[in-house]
Design a protein around this motif. Structure first.
Motif, PDB file in Angstrom:
ATOM      1  N   GLN A   1     -39.975  22.444 -26.181  1.00 34.47           N
ATOM      2  CA  GLN A   1     -41.276  23.096 -26.257  1.00 34.47           C
ATOM      3  C   GLN A   1     -41.356  24.023 -27.469  1.00 34.47           C
ATOM      4  O   GLN A   1     -42.374  24.065 -28.170  1.00 34.47           O
TER       5      GLN A   1
ATOM      6  N   SER B   1     -41.884  22.144 -30.663  1.00 35.49           N
ATOM      7  CA  SER B   1     -43.264  21.681 -30.756  1.00 35.49           C
ATOM      8  C   SER B   1     -44.201  22.807 -31.176  1.00 35.49           C
ATOM      9  O   SER B   1     -45.049  22.633 -32.060  1.00 35.49           O
TER      10      SER B   1
ATOM     11  N   LYS C   1     -34.994  22.035 -21.979  1.00 26.82           N
ATOM     12  CA  LYS C   1     -36.428  21.755 -21.865  1.00 26.82           C
ATOM     13  C   LYS C   1     -37.237  22.701 -22.735  1.00 26.82           C
ATOM     14  O   LYS C   1     -38.176  22.297 -23.434  1.00 26.82           O
ATOM     15  N   THR C   2     -36.858  23.991 -22.747  1.00 25.55           N
ATOM     16  CA  THR C   2     -37.607  24.976 -23.512  1.00 25.55           C
ATOM     17  C   THR C   2     -37.382  24.802 -25.008  1.00 25.55           C
ATOM     18  O   THR C   2     -38.276  25.091 -25.808  1.00 25.55           O
TER      19      THR C   2
END
Length: 412
Positions: free
Chosen positions: A154, A157, A150-151
Protein backbone atom coordinates in the motif's frame (compact mmCIF):
# COMPACT_ATOMS: atom_id res chain seq x y z
CA UNK A 1 -6.64 52.77 5.01
CA UNK A 2 -5.51 49.48 6.57
CA UNK A 3 -8.34 46.99 6.95
CA UNK A 4 -8.78 45.52 10.41
CA UNK A 5 -9.59 41.89 11.15
CA UNK A 6 -10.00 39.75 14.27
CA UNK A 7 -8.65 36.18 14.34
CA UNK A 8 -10.15 34.03 17.10
CA UNK A 9 -7.87 31.23 18.24
CA UNK A 10 -4.08 31.18 18.67
CA UNK A 11 -3.21 27.62 17.80
CA UNK A 12 -1.26 26.70 14.68
CA UNK A 13 -4.25 27.46 12.43
CA UNK A 14 -5.03 30.81 14.05
CA UNK A 15 -1.43 32.04 14.25
CA UNK A 16 -0.82 31.02 10.63
CA UNK A 17 -4.00 32.85 9.62
CA UNK A 18 -2.83 35.98 11.41
CA UNK A 19 0.53 35.84 9.63
CA UNK A 20 -0.99 35.26 6.20
CA UNK A 21 -3.38 38.22 6.58
CA UNK A 22 -0.68 40.42 8.04
CA UNK A 23 1.44 39.70 4.97
CA UNK A 24 -1.46 40.95 2.82
CA UNK A 25 -1.51 44.29 4.66
CA UNK A 26 -4.22 43.66 7.26
CA UNK A 27 -4.13 45.06 10.79
CA UNK A 28 -4.71 41.80 12.66
CA UNK A 29 -5.79 41.29 16.27
CA UNK A 30 -5.15 37.68 17.34
CA UNK A 31 -7.26 36.78 20.36
CA UNK A 32 -7.43 33.74 22.62
CA UNK A 33 -8.14 32.86 26.22
CA UNK A 34 -4.65 31.34 26.48
CA UNK A 35 -1.19 32.09 25.12
CA UNK A 36 -0.37 30.89 21.58
CA UNK A 37 0.19 27.15 21.11
CA UNK A 38 -1.15 26.02 24.50
CA UNK A 39 -4.13 23.93 23.40
CA UNK A 40 -4.41 21.28 20.64
CA UNK A 41 -1.29 22.55 18.84
CA UNK A 42 0.81 21.82 21.92
CA UNK A 43 -0.18 18.21 22.33
CA UNK A 44 0.29 16.59 18.92
CA UNK A 45 3.12 14.42 17.65
CA UNK A 46 4.87 17.39 16.03
CA UNK A 47 4.72 16.05 12.45
CA UNK A 48 4.53 18.25 9.37
CA UNK A 49 3.13 15.23 7.66
CA UNK A 50 3.80 15.47 3.93
CA UNK A 51 2.85 11.84 3.32
CA UNK A 52 -0.60 12.17 5.00
CA UNK A 53 -2.47 12.40 1.71
CA UNK A 54 -5.29 10.16 2.95
CA UNK A 55 -7.40 11.45 5.87
CA UNK A 56 -8.57 9.01 8.50
CA UNK A 57 -11.69 7.33 7.13
CA UNK A 58 -14.39 5.62 9.15
CA UNK A 59 -13.74 1.84 9.17
CA UNK A 60 -15.95 0.02 6.66
CA UNK A 61 -14.80 -3.54 7.41
CA UNK A 62 -16.98 -5.34 9.94
CA UNK A 63 -13.96 -7.03 11.50
CA UNK A 64 -12.47 -3.63 12.35
CA UNK A 65 -15.79 -2.26 13.57
CA UNK A 66 -16.32 -5.24 15.84
CA UNK A 67 -12.85 -4.73 17.28
CA UNK A 68 -13.59 -1.07 18.01
CA UNK A 69 -17.02 -1.78 19.53
CA UNK A 70 -15.57 -4.52 21.70
CA UNK A 71 -12.75 -2.24 22.84
CA UNK A 72 -10.17 -4.89 21.99
CA UNK A 73 -7.71 -2.51 20.32
CA UNK A 74 -5.80 0.50 21.60
CA UNK A 75 -6.08 2.85 18.64
CA UNK A 76 -9.71 3.81 19.42
CA UNK A 77 -11.49 4.24 22.76
CA UNK A 78 -14.97 5.61 23.28
CA UNK A 79 -17.36 6.85 25.92
CA UNK A 80 -20.69 5.22 25.09
CA UNK A 81 -22.93 8.14 26.16
CA UNK A 82 -20.81 10.69 24.28
CA UNK A 83 -20.70 8.48 21.19
CA UNK A 84 -24.47 8.04 21.14
CA UNK A 85 -24.90 11.83 21.15
CA UNK A 86 -22.92 12.18 17.93
CA UNK A 87 -24.31 9.12 16.11
CA UNK A 88 -25.89 11.20 13.28
CA UNK A 89 -22.53 12.86 12.61
CA UNK A 90 -20.71 9.53 12.79
CA UNK A 91 -23.25 8.07 10.37
CA UNK A 92 -22.40 10.85 7.95
CA UNK A 93 -18.70 10.19 8.52
CA UNK A 94 -19.30 6.51 7.65
CA UNK A 95 -21.25 7.55 4.53
CA UNK A 96 -18.48 9.89 3.35
CA UNK A 97 -15.93 7.09 3.83
CA UNK A 98 -17.49 4.94 1.10
CA UNK A 99 -14.88 4.16 -1.59
CA UNK A 100 -16.11 6.46 -4.37
CA UNK A 101 -16.72 9.45 -2.11
CA UNK A 102 -13.51 8.82 -0.19
CA UNK A 103 -11.45 8.80 -3.40
CA UNK A 104 -12.72 12.31 -4.17
CA UNK A 105 -11.88 13.38 -0.63
CA UNK A 106 -8.33 12.06 -1.00
CA UNK A 107 -7.83 14.21 -4.11
CA UNK A 108 -8.96 17.34 -2.25
CA UNK A 109 -6.97 16.48 0.85
CA UNK A 110 -3.79 15.72 -1.08
CA UNK A 111 -4.08 19.07 -2.86
CA UNK A 112 -3.54 20.71 0.52
CA UNK A 113 -0.97 18.29 1.93
CA UNK A 114 1.39 18.70 -1.01
CA UNK A 115 2.02 22.33 0.05
CA UNK A 116 2.50 21.62 3.76
CA UNK A 117 6.31 21.53 3.80
CA UNK A 118 6.82 24.52 1.50
CA UNK A 119 4.38 26.75 3.43
CA UNK A 120 5.90 25.82 6.80
CA UNK A 121 9.41 26.25 5.43
CA UNK A 122 8.85 29.95 4.77
CA UNK A 123 7.56 30.56 8.27
CA UNK A 124 10.26 28.46 9.95
CA UNK A 125 12.94 30.53 8.24
CA UNK A 126 11.27 33.86 9.03
CA UNK A 127 10.69 32.83 12.66
CA UNK A 128 14.30 31.63 13.14
CA UNK A 129 12.99 28.25 14.27
CA UNK A 130 15.23 25.94 12.27
CA UNK A 131 16.76 24.26 15.32
CA UNK A 132 13.34 22.81 16.21
CA UNK A 133 13.10 20.94 12.91
CA UNK A 134 14.27 17.51 11.78
CA UNK A 135 13.93 16.58 8.13
CA UNK A 136 14.51 12.82 8.18
CA UNK A 137 10.97 11.49 8.45
CA UNK A 138 9.38 8.90 10.73
CA UNK A 139 8.87 5.14 11.05
CA UNK A 140 5.61 3.22 10.70
CA UNK A 141 6.46 -0.03 12.47
CA UNK A 142 4.70 -3.42 12.52
CA UNK A 143 4.94 -6.44 14.78
CA UNK A 144 3.19 -8.90 12.46
CA UNK A 145 5.10 -9.75 9.28
CA UNK A 146 1.92 -10.39 7.29
CA UNK A 147 0.50 -6.97 8.12
CA UNK A 148 3.86 -5.38 7.40
CA UNK A 149 4.09 -6.99 3.95
CA UNK A 150 0.54 -5.89 3.11
CA UNK A 151 1.19 -2.31 4.22
CA UNK A 152 4.45 -2.14 2.25
CA UNK A 153 2.46 -2.74 -0.94
CA UNK A 154 0.00 0.00 0.00
CA UNK A 155 2.81 2.41 0.88
CA UNK A 156 4.53 1.80 -2.46
CA UNK A 157 1.27 2.54 -4.26
CA UNK A 158 0.62 5.75 -2.30
CA UNK A 159 4.20 6.93 -2.77
CA UNK A 160 4.09 6.35 -6.52
CA UNK A 161 0.72 8.08 -6.90
CA UNK A 162 1.67 11.17 -4.89
CA UNK A 163 5.39 11.53 -5.60
CA UNK A 164 6.55 10.59 -2.10
CA UNK A 165 9.85 9.16 -0.94
CA UNK A 166 9.72 6.00 1.11
CA UNK A 167 12.09 3.28 2.31
CA UNK A 168 11.56 -0.08 4.01
CA UNK A 169 13.33 -1.97 6.79
CA UNK A 170 12.97 -5.62 7.61
CA UNK A 171 13.48 -6.65 11.23
CA UNK A 172 17.27 -6.73 10.96
CA UNK A 173 17.45 -3.49 9.02
CA UNK A 174 15.27 -1.75 11.58
CA UNK A 175 17.48 -3.03 14.38
CA UNK A 176 20.52 -1.53 12.66
CA UNK A 177 18.77 1.79 12.05
CA UNK A 178 17.36 1.99 15.59
CA UNK A 179 19.60 0.05 18.02
CA UNK A 180 17.45 1.27 20.93
CA UNK A 181 14.69 -1.12 19.86
CA UNK A 182 14.57 -4.80 20.74
CA UNK A 183 13.73 -7.36 18.08
CA UNK A 184 9.94 -7.44 18.65
CA UNK A 185 9.17 -5.66 15.37
CA UNK A 186 8.81 -7.31 11.96
CA UNK A 187 9.76 -4.19 10.01
CA UNK A 188 9.01 -0.55 9.36
CA UNK A 189 8.11 1.89 6.60
CA UNK A 190 10.31 4.97 6.62
CA UNK A 191 8.33 7.98 5.35
CA UNK A 192 11.15 10.27 4.32
CA UNK A 193 9.43 13.53 3.32
CA UNK A 194 7.88 14.42 6.66
CA UNK A 195 9.49 17.00 8.95
CA UNK A 196 9.25 16.58 12.72
CA UNK A 197 9.34 19.23 15.43
CA UNK A 198 11.04 18.81 18.81
CA UNK A 199 8.49 21.06 20.54
CA UNK A 200 5.27 21.75 18.57
CA UNK A 201 3.97 24.27 21.10
CA UNK A 202 7.21 26.23 20.85
CA UNK A 203 6.99 26.34 17.06
CA UNK A 204 3.58 28.01 17.36
CA UNK A 205 5.09 30.42 19.89
CA UNK A 206 7.88 31.28 17.43
CA UNK A 207 5.33 31.96 14.70
CA UNK A 208 3.35 34.14 17.13
CA UNK A 209 6.50 36.06 18.07
CA UNK A 210 7.14 36.67 14.36
CA UNK A 211 3.60 38.03 14.05
CA UNK A 212 4.23 40.41 16.95
CA UNK A 213 7.62 41.55 15.59
CA UNK A 214 5.83 42.49 12.40
CA UNK A 215 3.39 44.68 14.33
CA UNK A 216 0.62 42.22 15.16
CA UNK A 217 -1.42 42.37 18.37
CA UNK A 218 -2.19 39.38 20.62
CA UNK A 219 -4.94 39.87 23.22
CA UNK A 220 -6.56 37.77 25.92
CA UNK A 221 -10.20 37.20 25.08
CA UNK A 222 -13.11 34.81 25.53
CA UNK A 223 -14.39 34.05 22.02
CA UNK A 224 -17.92 33.71 23.38
CA UNK A 225 -18.08 37.52 23.49
CA UNK A 226 -18.09 37.68 19.67
CA UNK A 227 -20.99 39.85 18.47
CA UNK A 228 -22.00 41.58 15.24
CA UNK A 229 -23.12 45.22 15.32
CA UNK A 230 -23.41 48.11 12.89
CA UNK A 231 -19.65 48.67 13.00
CA UNK A 232 -18.70 45.07 12.33
CA UNK A 233 -17.54 42.24 14.60
CA UNK A 234 -16.69 42.93 18.24
CA UNK A 235 -15.07 40.96 21.03
CA UNK A 236 -14.33 41.94 24.62
CA UNK A 237 -10.67 41.51 25.52
CA UNK A 238 -8.78 42.07 28.76
CA UNK A 239 -7.83 45.46 27.28
CA UNK A 240 -11.42 46.35 26.45
CA UNK A 241 -13.67 45.83 23.41
CA UNK A 242 -12.22 45.78 19.90
CA UNK A 243 -14.14 45.96 16.62
CA UNK A 244 -13.23 45.02 13.05
CA UNK A 245 -15.09 44.64 9.79
CA UNK A 246 -14.11 40.95 9.56
CA UNK A 247 -13.57 38.06 11.95
CA UNK A 248 -12.07 34.61 11.37
CA UNK A 249 -13.09 31.67 13.56
CA UNK A 250 -10.03 29.45 14.11
CA UNK A 251 -11.15 27.76 17.31
CA UNK A 252 -10.68 24.13 16.35
CA UNK A 253 -12.78 21.87 18.59
CA UNK A 254 -14.62 24.85 20.11
CA UNK A 255 -15.64 26.39 16.77
CA UNK A 256 -18.93 24.57 16.14
CA UNK A 257 -20.32 25.52 19.54
CA UNK A 258 -19.46 29.18 18.97
CA UNK A 259 -21.13 29.47 15.57
CA UNK A 260 -24.21 27.33 16.26
CA UNK A 261 -26.19 30.25 17.83
CA UNK A 262 -25.53 32.17 14.61
CA UNK A 263 -27.40 29.50 12.66
CA UNK A 264 -24.52 27.31 11.48
CA UNK A 265 -24.90 23.57 11.99
CA UNK A 266 -21.47 22.06 11.38
CA UNK A 267 -21.06 18.25 11.55
CA UNK A 268 -17.96 18.53 13.69
CA UNK A 269 -17.04 15.95 16.32
CA UNK A 270 -14.18 15.48 18.73
CA UNK A 271 -11.42 12.91 18.82
CA UNK A 272 -9.48 13.33 22.03
CA UNK A 273 -5.83 12.38 22.38
CA UNK A 274 -3.32 12.07 25.22
CA UNK A 275 0.40 12.48 25.60
CA UNK A 276 3.08 12.23 28.24
CA UNK A 277 6.87 12.61 28.27
CA UNK A 278 9.29 10.07 29.75
CA UNK A 279 12.91 10.32 30.86
CA UNK A 280 14.00 7.67 28.43
CA UNK A 281 17.70 7.22 27.74
CA UNK A 282 17.02 4.70 24.99
CA UNK A 283 18.44 6.87 22.22
CA UNK A 284 15.51 6.39 19.81
CA UNK A 285 16.44 8.44 16.75
CA UNK A 286 13.24 8.82 14.73
CA UNK A 287 9.59 9.08 15.73
CA UNK A 288 7.99 5.66 15.59
CA UNK A 289 4.37 4.61 15.25
CA UNK A 290 3.68 1.21 16.80
CA UNK A 291 0.94 0.71 14.20
CA UNK A 292 -0.70 -2.40 15.63
CA UNK A 293 -0.77 -0.99 19.17
CA UNK A 294 -2.15 2.46 18.33
CA UNK A 295 0.39 4.90 19.76
CA UNK A 296 3.52 6.80 18.74
CA UNK A 297 6.92 7.33 20.37
CA UNK A 298 8.39 10.74 19.56
CA UNK A 299 11.78 12.06 20.76
CA UNK A 300 11.21 15.67 21.90
CA UNK A 301 12.92 18.38 23.94
CA UNK A 302 10.98 17.46 27.09
CA UNK A 303 11.68 13.73 26.74
CA UNK A 304 10.31 10.79 24.81
CA UNK A 305 6.65 11.63 24.13
CA UNK A 306 3.95 8.98 23.84
CA UNK A 307 0.92 10.14 21.87
CA UNK A 308 -2.26 8.09 21.68
CA UNK A 309 -4.92 7.37 19.07
CA UNK A 310 -8.51 8.60 19.12
CA UNK A 311 -10.93 8.77 22.03
CA UNK A 312 -14.58 9.65 21.41
CA UNK A 313 -15.64 11.72 24.42
CA UNK A 314 -17.31 15.03 25.12
CA UNK A 315 -15.22 18.18 25.03
CA UNK A 316 -14.24 19.03 28.58
CA UNK A 317 -15.10 15.60 30.03
CA UNK A 318 -12.75 14.27 32.73
CA UNK A 319 -9.68 12.50 31.30
CA UNK A 320 -9.79 8.72 30.87
CA UNK A 321 -6.23 7.91 29.77
CA UNK A 322 -6.68 4.16 29.38
CA UNK A 323 -5.01 4.24 25.94
CA UNK A 324 -1.95 5.92 27.39
CA UNK A 325 -1.70 3.37 30.20
CA UNK A 326 -1.79 0.56 27.65
CA UNK A 327 0.73 2.37 25.44
CA UNK A 328 3.19 2.55 28.34
CA UNK A 329 3.10 -1.24 28.62
CA UNK A 330 3.50 -1.71 24.85
CA UNK A 331 6.36 0.80 24.69
CA UNK A 332 8.23 -0.99 27.47
CA UNK A 333 8.21 -4.06 25.23
CA UNK A 334 10.26 -2.14 22.65
CA UNK A 335 12.68 -0.01 24.70
CA UNK A 336 13.45 1.40 28.14
CA UNK A 337 10.75 4.01 28.59
CA UNK A 338 11.90 5.62 31.83
CA UNK A 339 9.96 7.57 34.44
CA UNK A 340 7.24 10.05 33.41
CA UNK A 341 8.18 13.73 33.32
CA UNK A 342 4.72 15.14 34.11
CA UNK A 343 2.65 14.11 37.11
CA UNK A 344 -0.47 13.90 34.93
CA UNK A 345 -0.94 13.21 31.20
CA UNK A 346 -1.95 15.99 28.82
CA UNK A 347 -5.32 15.65 27.07
CA UNK A 348 -6.56 17.59 24.07
CA UNK A 349 -9.15 17.43 21.31
CA UNK A 350 -8.93 17.15 17.54
CA UNK A 351 -11.67 18.96 15.54
CA UNK A 352 -12.96 16.47 12.96
CA UNK A 353 -15.55 17.10 10.25
CA UNK A 354 -17.81 14.36 8.90
CA UNK A 355 -16.53 14.71 5.33
CA UNK A 356 -12.88 14.81 6.52
CA UNK A 357 -12.15 18.21 4.91
CA UNK A 358 -11.50 21.48 6.76
CA UNK A 359 -13.75 24.52 6.50
CA UNK A 360 -11.90 27.35 4.74
CA UNK A 361 -13.81 30.38 3.50
CA UNK A 362 -16.81 32.62 4.00
CA UNK A 363 -19.35 31.58 6.61
CA UNK A 364 -22.03 32.60 4.11
CA UNK A 365 -24.83 34.07 6.19
CA UNK A 366 -22.98 36.93 7.87
CA UNK A 367 -20.97 39.65 6.20
CA UNK A 368 -17.32 39.60 7.19
CA UNK A 369 -17.42 36.25 9.01
CA UNK A 370 -14.94 33.58 7.92
CA UNK A 371 -14.46 29.97 9.01
CA UNK A 372 -11.09 28.26 9.28
CA UNK A 373 -11.30 25.07 11.35
CA UNK A 374 -12.03 21.34 11.18
CA UNK A 375 -8.55 20.09 10.23
CA UNK A 376 -8.95 16.81 12.13
CA UNK A 377 -5.59 15.22 12.83
CA UNK A 378 -3.68 17.63 10.59
CA UNK A 379 -4.15 21.16 11.92
CA UNK A 380 -0.47 21.38 12.80
CA UNK A 381 0.51 20.18 9.33
CA UNK A 382 -2.00 22.21 7.34
CA UNK A 383 -2.24 25.49 9.27
CA UNK A 384 -0.02 27.57 6.96
CA UNK A 385 -1.36 25.84 3.83
CA UNK A 386 -5.03 26.58 4.44
CA UNK A 387 -4.17 30.02 5.84
CA UNK A 388 -2.70 30.99 2.49
CA UNK A 389 -5.90 29.84 0.78
CA UNK A 390 -8.08 31.75 3.24
CA UNK A 391 -6.02 34.91 2.76
CA UNK A 392 -6.51 34.58 -0.99
CA UNK A 393 -10.28 34.39 -0.48
CA UNK A 394 -10.49 37.26 2.01
CA UNK A 395 -8.42 39.60 -0.15
CA UNK A 396 -10.17 38.62 -3.37
CA UNK A 397 -6.99 37.23 -4.90
CA UNK A 398 -6.99 34.30 -7.27
CA UNK A 399 -6.89 31.20 -5.00
CA UNK A 400 -3.68 29.22 -5.40
CA UNK A 401 -5.69 25.97 -5.24
CA UNK A 402 -9.35 25.24 -5.94
CA UNK A 403 -11.22 26.38 -2.78
CA UNK A 404 -14.54 24.69 -3.53
CA UNK A 405 -14.01 21.39 -1.64
CA UNK A 406 -13.36 23.30 1.60
CA UNK A 407 -16.14 25.91 1.29
CA UNK A 408 -18.06 26.12 4.62
CA UNK A 409 -21.25 26.75 2.69
CA UNK A 410 -21.34 23.08 1.68
CA UNK A 411 -23.12 22.54 5.00
CA UNK A 412 -25.81 25.15 4.30
Amino acid sequence: MTKQIIVLGAGMVGVSTALALQERGYDVALVDRRAPGQETSYGNAGFIQREAVRPYAFPREWQTLRKVIAGSGNDVHYNLAATLKILPTLARYWHESAPVRYSRTIASYAALIQHSISEHEKLIEAANAGELVRKDGWLEAYRNSGKFDKTVKQANSIAAEHGLNVAFYDSQGLQRAEPALNNALAGAIHWLDTWTISDPGELVERYAALFQRNGGTILNCDADTLRFNNNGWQVHTSDGPITASDAVVCLGPWAAKLVEPLGYKIPLFIKRGYHRHYKSESGLKLPLLDAERGYALVPMKRGLRITTGAEFAELGAPPTPVQLSAAEVFADELLRLGAPVESNPWVGARPCVADMLPLVGSAGRHRGLWFHFGHGHQGFTLGPTTSRLLADLITGSSPYIDPRPYDPRRFG
